[in-house]
Design a protein around this motif. Sequence first.
Motif, PDB file in Angstrom:
ATOM      1  N   ILE A 192      -4.924   1.607   8.667  1.00 61.16           N
ATOM      2  CA  ILE A 192      -6.125   2.161   8.050  1.00 61.16           C
ATOM      3  C   ILE A 192      -6.347   1.510   6.696  1.00 61.16           C
ATOM      4  O   ILE A 192      -5.451   1.440   5.857  1.00 61.16           O
ATOM      5  CB  ILE A 192      -6.000   3.682   7.900  1.00 61.16           C
ATOM      6  N   GLY A 193      -7.552   1.014   6.482  1.00 64.88           N
ATOM      7  CA  GLY A 193      -7.917   0.418   5.211  1.00 64.88           C
ATOM      8  C   GLY A 193      -7.737  -1.078   5.131  1.00 64.88           C
ATOM      9  O   GLY A 193      -8.009  -1.687   4.086  1.00 64.88           O
TER      10      GLY A 193
ATOM     11  N   ARG B  40      -1.906  14.508   4.931  1.00 66.27           N
ATOM     12  CA  ARG B  40      -2.299  13.093   4.991  1.00 66.27           C
ATOM     13  C   ARG B  40      -3.788  12.913   4.700  1.00 66.27           C
ATOM     14  O   ARG B  40      -4.187  11.996   3.985  1.00 66.27           O
ATOM     15  CB  ARG B  40      -1.972  12.511   6.364  1.00 66.27           C
TER      16      ARG B  40
ATOM     17  N   ASP C  65      -6.554   9.272  -2.793  1.00 67.26           N
ATOM     18  CA  ASP C  65      -6.331   7.860  -3.106  1.00 67.26           C
ATOM     19  C   ASP C  65      -7.620   7.050  -3.098  1.00 67.26           C
ATOM     20  O   ASP C  65      -7.617   5.887  -3.517  1.00 67.26           O
ATOM     21  CB  ASP C  65      -5.361   7.249  -2.090  1.00 67.26           C
ATOM     22  N   SER C  66      -8.699   7.640  -2.643  1.00 66.56           N
ATOM     23  CA  SER C  66      -9.976   6.918  -2.589  1.00 66.56           C
ATOM     24  C   SER C  66     -11.035   7.641  -3.422  1.00 66.56           C
ATOM     25  O   SER C  66     -11.293   7.275  -4.575  1.00 66.56           O
ATOM     26  CB  SER C  66     -10.425   6.746  -1.135  1.00 66.56           C
TER      27      SER C  66
ATOM     28  N   ALA D  10       0.244   4.215   0.902  1.00 65.43           N
ATOM     29  CA  ALA D  10       0.168   5.048   2.105  1.00 65.43           C
ATOM     30  C   ALA D  10       1.280   4.676   3.079  1.00 65.43           C
ATOM     31  O   ALA D  10       1.917   5.545   3.684  1.00 65.43           O
ATOM     32  CB  ALA D  10      -1.197   4.906   2.771  1.00 65.43           C
TER      33      ALA D  10
ATOM     34  N   ASP E 283       0.829  -1.205   0.000  1.00 64.58           N
ATOM     35  CA  ASP E 283       0.000   0.000   0.000  1.00 64.58           C
ATOM     36  C   ASP E 283       0.865   1.257   0.000  1.00 64.58           C
ATOM     37  O   ASP E 283       1.746   1.423   0.842  1.00 64.58           O
ATOM     38  CB  ASP E 283      -0.962   0.025   1.193  1.00 64.58           C
TER      39      ASP E 283
ATOM     40  N   GLN F 246      -5.380  10.865   1.558  1.00 63.15           N
ATOM     41  CA  GLN F 246      -6.313   9.741   1.717  1.00 63.15           C
ATOM     42  C   GLN F 246      -7.569   9.957   0.867  1.00 63.15           C
ATOM     43  O   GLN F 246      -8.079   9.019   0.242  1.00 63.15           O
ATOM     44  CB  GLN F 246      -6.680   9.574   3.194  1.00 63.15           C
ATOM     45  N   TRP F 247      -8.057  11.192   0.834  1.00 63.15           N
ATOM     46  CA  TRP F 247      -9.205  11.509  -0.035  1.00 63.15           C
ATOM     47  C   TRP F 247      -8.842  11.272  -1.498  1.00 63.15           C
ATOM     48  O   TRP F 247      -9.627  10.683  -2.261  1.00 63.15           O
ATOM     49  CB  TRP F 247      -9.612  12.971   0.175  1.00 63.15           C
TER      50      TRP F 247
END
Length: 312
Positions: free
Chosen positions: A303-304, A92, A99-100, A67, A65, A96-97
């Motif tokens: 996370i994830g 960060r 990458d999703s 991240a 991953d 995250q926003w």
Amino acid sequence: MADLILHHYATSPFSEKLRLILGYKKLAWKSVIIPQIAPKPELVALTGGYRRTPVLQIGADIYCDTALICDVLEHLAPLPSIYPEPGKGLARVLAQWADSTLFWAAMAYNFSPKGAADMFGKAPPEVVKAFTEDRRAMSGSMVRLRPADAAAAYKSYLRRLSDMLDDTDYLLGAFPTVADFACYHPLWFTRKRTPSMAGILQLTPAVGDWMDRMAAIGHGTMEVFDAARALEVATASTPHTLLSDSTFQDEHGIALGSPVTIAAESFGPEATEGELVAATRTHYTLRRTDPRAGTVHVHFPRIGYVLRAVSP
């Protein structure tokens, strides 16, 4: 320091995110090209099941991953930082926003019939079918936007990025942060892989200029490597993590040393099984042994990802 070995392929957007960070930090790395779709036997020998792209190998430590890989690269080369103070928390969250939410809107837009023709127009039907079936298997029960809905969302997100670039060269200031690299790679895919769809980027000229600045960073110093040699490196090495946090944080009632599985929450549900040797506030680590790779430690961000005990 052991060599950085990136398992990736040229058109992988998340790989482009890391290739640019390697370039930004002026790191030398070895390139192992992996298949775009399953089977990926050499990669799975290292990861134990995880097959998303990319994967970073350092000796017998396997980092999954982007991240988490970003944290590893920051440890190896703290300057220039991709998490500069005082805004590293904001960087960060924005990454995250990107990458999703941003990524999946961009991909749904890119994979419209016209975009798919860019990618697969000259490919035999069996290749297109294999790719489609592979990504369907990785998607599981994910809900995908329809192309028209994705186009509307993508335009809105591009306008928001453009607003952030009104008075600065990068999203959060004068220098790129992890947020820039994360926001860039879905847009890079639109520009490079689906050029017939790239007109959407012209609606926000500031974003296009920012993309040019990001592309100019380059990929650092790359050396071609192969999967067999990467497995030899793993076999000859002893795991030694570069992740700095080590305090056990138990949220599951699963003790260290327990047999467990770890799998992504959504895309790429293939699980990795092994012995839990770390569960910190930021990551999990499994110890596993493979006939081809030897004993390796496989690292995942907390996370994830979903941790489950293996029933005896």
